[in-house]
Design an enzyme around this catalytic site. Structure first.
Site, mmCIF file in Angstrom:
data_model
loop_
_atom_site.group_PDB
_atom_site.id
_atom_site.type_symbol
_atom_site.label_atom_id
_atom_site.label_comp_id
_atom_site.label_asym_id
_atom_site.label_seq_id
_atom_site.Cartn_x
_atom_site.Cartn_y
_atom_site.Cartn_z
ATOM 1 N N GLU A 18 -8.706 -8.553 -17.334
ATOM 2 C CA GLU A 18 -7.258 -8.524 -16.752
ATOM 3 C C GLU A 18 -6.597 -9.337 -18.249
ATOM 4 O O GLU A 18 -6.898 -10.208 -18.559
ATOM 5 C CB GLU A 18 -7.248 -9.126 -15.782
ATOM 6 C CG GLU A 18 -5.879 -9.623 -15.320
ATOM 7 C CD GLU A 18 -5.815 -10.304 -13.973
ATOM 8 O OE1 GLU A 18 -5.978 -9.852 -12.845
ATOM 9 O OE2 GLU A 18 -5.135 -11.638 -13.988
ATOM 10 N N ASP A 125 3.046 -13.538 -5.546
ATOM 11 C CA ASP A 125 3.060 -14.961 -4.841
ATOM 12 C C ASP A 125 4.541 -15.242 -4.727
ATOM 13 O O ASP A 125 5.393 -14.654 -4.934
ATOM 14 C CB ASP A 125 2.316 -15.875 -5.881
ATOM 15 C CG ASP A 125 0.936 -15.927 -5.971
ATOM 16 O OD1 ASP A 125 0.600 -15.811 -4.686
ATOM 17 O OD2 ASP A 125 0.398 -15.950 -7.073
ATOM 18 N N TYR A 178 -10.269 -11.986 -0.737
ATOM 19 C CA TYR A 178 -10.200 -13.306 -0.874
ATOM 20 C C TYR A 178 -11.477 -13.830 -0.274
ATOM 21 O O TYR A 178 -11.693 -14.031 0.811
ATOM 22 C CB TYR A 178 -9.043 -14.114 -0.519
ATOM 23 C CG TYR A 178 -7.753 -13.650 -0.914
ATOM 24 C CD1 TYR A 178 -7.259 -14.231 -2.307
ATOM 25 C CD2 TYR A 178 -7.397 -12.396 -0.583
ATOM 26 C CE1 TYR A 178 -6.055 -13.753 -2.699
ATOM 27 C CE2 TYR A 178 -5.953 -11.898 -1.211
ATOM 28 C CZ TYR A 178 -5.406 -12.645 -2.184
ATOM 29 O OH TYR A 178 -4.320 -12.349 -3.120
ATOM 30 N N HIS A 182 -7.331 -15.911 1.904
ATOM 31 C CA HIS A 182 -6.143 -16.157 1.190
ATOM 32 C C HIS A 182 -5.439 -17.557 1.780
ATOM 33 O O HIS A 182 -5.647 -17.916 3.052
ATOM 34 C CB HIS A 182 -5.101 -15.032 1.584
ATOM 35 C CG HIS A 182 -3.801 -15.024 0.844
ATOM 36 N ND1 HIS A 182 -2.714 -15.509 1.690
ATOM 37 C CD2 HIS A 182 -3.322 -14.938 -0.399
ATOM 38 C CE1 HIS A 182 -1.652 -15.565 1.046
ATOM 39 N NE2 HIS A 182 -1.998 -15.018 -0.188
ATOM 40 N N LYS A 304 -6.698 -15.421 -23.658
ATOM 41 C CA LYS A 304 -7.369 -15.884 -24.765
ATOM 42 C C LYS A 304 -8.944 -15.315 -24.341
ATOM 43 O O LYS A 304 -9.529 -15.301 -23.441
ATOM 44 C CB LYS A 304 -7.654 -17.262 -24.789
ATOM 45 C CG LYS A 304 -6.509 -17.977 -25.294
ATOM 46 C CD LYS A 304 -6.536 -18.054 -26.804
ATOM 47 C CE LYS A 304 -5.132 -18.785 -27.327
ATOM 48 N NZ LYS A 304 -3.989 -17.917 -27.834
HETATM 49 P P1 FAD Z 1 -1.195 -9.314 1.284
HETATM 50 O O1 FAD Z 1 -2.392 -8.355 1.395
HETATM 51 O O2 FAD Z 1 -0.173 -9.048 1.675
HETATM 52 O O3 FAD Z 1 -1.819 -10.508 2.135
HETATM 53 C C1 FAD Z 1 -0.947 -11.737 2.011
HETATM 54 C C2 FAD Z 1 -1.061 -12.586 3.243
HETATM 55 O O4 FAD Z 1 -0.763 -12.021 4.507
HETATM 56 C C3 FAD Z 1 -2.667 -12.956 3.741
HETATM 57 O O5 FAD Z 1 -2.839 -14.166 4.189
HETATM 58 C C4 FAD Z 1 -3.067 -11.926 4.658
HETATM 59 O O6 FAD Z 1 -3.942 -12.142 5.611
HETATM 60 C C5 FAD Z 1 -1.582 -11.945 5.490
HETATM 61 N N1 FAD Z 1 -1.343 -10.560 5.938
HETATM 62 C C6 FAD Z 1 -1.520 -9.312 5.532
HETATM 63 N N2 FAD Z 1 -1.107 -8.198 5.982
HETATM 64 C C7 FAD Z 1 -0.527 -8.843 7.240
HETATM 65 C C8 FAD Z 1 0.285 -8.302 8.309
HETATM 66 N N3 FAD Z 1 0.474 -6.946 8.451
HETATM 67 N N4 FAD Z 1 0.662 -9.232 9.185
HETATM 68 C C9 FAD Z 1 0.412 -10.431 8.942
HETATM 69 N N5 FAD Z 1 -0.273 -11.052 7.823
HETATM 70 C C10 FAD Z 1 -0.585 -10.069 7.187
HETATM 71 N N6 FAD Z 1 0.088 -12.283 -8.141
HETATM 72 C C11 FAD Z 1 1.231 -11.708 -8.946
HETATM 73 O O7 FAD Z 1 2.218 -12.281 -9.023
HETATM 74 N N7 FAD Z 1 0.990 -11.009 -9.948
HETATM 75 C C12 FAD Z 1 -0.199 -10.310 -10.327
HETATM 76 O O8 FAD Z 1 -0.516 -9.427 -11.193
HETATM 77 C C13 FAD Z 1 -1.394 -10.544 -9.460
HETATM 78 N N8 FAD Z 1 -2.721 -10.250 -9.817
HETATM 79 C C14 FAD Z 1 -3.481 -10.231 -8.574
HETATM 80 C C15 FAD Z 1 -4.929 -9.752 -9.102
HETATM 81 C C16 FAD Z 1 -5.922 -10.103 -8.026
HETATM 82 C C17 FAD Z 1 -7.177 -9.338 -8.307
HETATM 83 C C18 FAD Z 1 -5.889 -11.177 -7.183
HETATM 84 C C19 FAD Z 1 -6.956 -11.282 -6.162
HETATM 85 C C20 FAD Z 1 -4.601 -11.573 -6.772
HETATM 86 C C21 FAD Z 1 -3.784 -11.251 -7.998
HETATM 87 N N9 FAD Z 1 -2.364 -11.838 -7.558
HETATM 88 C C22 FAD Z 1 -1.049 -11.460 -8.256
HETATM 89 C C23 FAD Z 1 -1.796 -12.826 -6.461
HETATM 90 C C24 FAD Z 1 -1.444 -12.136 -5.081
HETATM 91 O O9 FAD Z 1 -0.265 -11.638 -5.569
HETATM 92 C C25 FAD Z 1 -1.222 -13.306 -4.211
HETATM 93 O O10 FAD Z 1 -2.556 -13.906 -3.783
HETATM 94 C C26 FAD Z 1 -0.267 -13.044 -2.822
HETATM 95 O O11 FAD Z 1 -0.228 -14.218 -2.416
HETATM 96 C C27 FAD Z 1 -1.178 -12.247 -1.755
HETATM 97 O O12 FAD Z 1 -1.214 -11.034 -2.345
HETATM 98 P P2 FAD Z 1 -2.084 -9.916 -1.431
HETATM 99 O O13 FAD Z 1 -1.865 -8.585 -2.201
HETATM 100 O O14 FAD Z 1 -3.358 -10.292 -1.214
HETATM 101 O O15 FAD Z 1 -1.035 -10.007 0.008
#
Ligand code: FAD
Length: 316
Positions: A18, A125, A178, A182, A304
């Site tokens: 990435e 985030d 996660y 998460h 890096k």
């Molecule tokens: P979700 O799947 O929406 O989950 C978020 C939280 O809500 C979790 O606690 C989940 O259990 C809960 N949840 C999910 N669906 C529901 C529902 N329907 N009702 C109630 N609760 C629910 N961040 C960036 O800003 N830019 C990036 O490019 C980026 N790349 C990433 C790449 C990877 C491989 C990973 C692992 C993370 C990345 N992140 C990035 C971080 C990510 O955006 C954060 O971890 C964010 O807080 C959660 O994203 P998610 O897509 O897992 O969210």
């Protein structure tokens, strides 16, 4: 080509990584300088992150003017540039946060025109100033909502059903998982339930958050399989690079570090030594994961690549 097709094509563990867009004002050359040394290991795809907007304060004669800005724009442009330069699949990270549904649709249409076959669907985030994630007005709340929008587009259904066509997109959809849950999830079981929801809606593969103890990944995969999540689960690996990571990684990612790793990093006299410890730890992790037959080893390069190259040389 889709990530799932790359995986199906071989029994070997693939190498991918990435990259982060440069801060605006910098050019793309430094990014290329860090990608060049990794291309020898034939990554079938490279992910490009998307950063949230943030607030900046501009001093105007003693008065602070608050402006919202994205310091690392250009995800899609970088995807196109890397794809063109290296003839490799690139995967833009598409976020809920900071985008309306309409803006997301336009972004996906651009992806289609550029021949991008995969997108990573993420919630994003919270903004730096916020304690919790706040959905953008007109945007999605959860990554699953974004998955649904992409699935709809794949079926040729555009927003507000203004267009229905049999020439829909055909995106392969990645989502985040996660191994240590998460940070906002009350339990791993609940988090896995929501992960399953994303997969049931149509996500094709999962990439994990970083972890430093492979048992966490193996247990996570076992539990995911027990719940009926059958798509590939790609481990995400991050080599520790500076001493400060001992505090930063648990604080930001809620990742637990094994005692042996903490001791080895603590004993280092400078960050050069820490970087070496990080490389050696990631090599051991990667070798074990590869021996266990993981489909891809996906590395968080953080800009890096010298350490990622050292790991790839030892593992592939
Ligand atoms: P979700 O799947 O929406 O989950 C978020 C939280 O809500 C979790 O606690 C989940 O259990 C809960 N949840 C999910 N669906 C529901 C529902 N329907 N009702 C109630 N609760 C629910 N961040 C960036 O800003 N830019 C990036 O490019 C980026 N790349 C990433 C790449 C990877 C491989 C990973 C692992 C993370 C990345 N992140 C990035 C971080 C990510 O955006 C954060 O971890 C964010 O807080 C959660 O994203 P998610 O897509 O897992 O969210």
């Amino acid at each position: 080509m889709k990530v799932t097709q790359h995986i199906e094509k071989t029994d070997e563990t693939l190498f991918s990584f990435e990259v982060i867009p440069p801060v605006k004002g910098k050019n793309i050359e430094e990014l290329y300088d860090n990608i060049d040394p990794l291309m020898e290991f034939n990554p079938p795809f490279i992910d490009v992150t998307t950063s949230r907007e943030e607030y900046v304060y501009i001093d105007r004669d003693g008065l602070l003017d608050k402006k919202r800005t994205r310091m690392r724009p250009g995800t899609l442009g970088i995807c196109a540039a890397i794809k063109h330069k290296y003839d490799v699949d690139t995967i833009p990270h598409v976020l809920c946060g900071g985008f309306t549904r309409e803006e997301t649709e336009y972004l996906l249409v651009d992806c289609q025109y550029l021949g991008i076959d995969n997108v990573m669907a993420l919630r994003g985030d919270a903004m730096k100033e916020e304690k919790y994630f706040t959905p953008t007005s007109g945007g999605h709340t959860y990554a699953s909502d974004l998955v649904q929008q992409i699935v709809d587009l794949n079926k040729g259904v555009y927003l507000h059903e203004v267009v229905e066509t049999d020439q829909g997109s055909d995106f392969c959809i990645g989502v985040a998982g996660y191994p240590e849950k998460h940070m906002e999830a009350p339990s791993l079981k609940t988090d896995l339930k929501w992960l399953k929801h994303k997969v049931d809606l149509g996500a094709d593969y999962v990439v994990t958050q970083m972890f430093f103890d492979n048992r966490k990944y193996f247990e996570f995969v076992d539990r995911a399989r027990e719940m009926g999540i059958e798509v590939p689960i790609i481990p995400g690996i991050k080599p520790i690079a500076v001493k400060k990571h001992l505090q930063l990684l648990p604080q930001v990612f809620r990742t637990e570090l094994p005692e042996d790793l903490i001791e080895a990093v603590t004993a280092c006299r400078n960050n050069g030594e820490v970087r070496q410890v990080g490389i050696e730890w990631a090599i051991e992790q990667s070798k074990e994961l590869r021996a266990a037959g993981v489909p891809v080893l996906h590395f968080y390069s953080m800009g890096k690549s010298d350490n990622i190259r050292a790991i790839a040389e030892a593992v592939f």
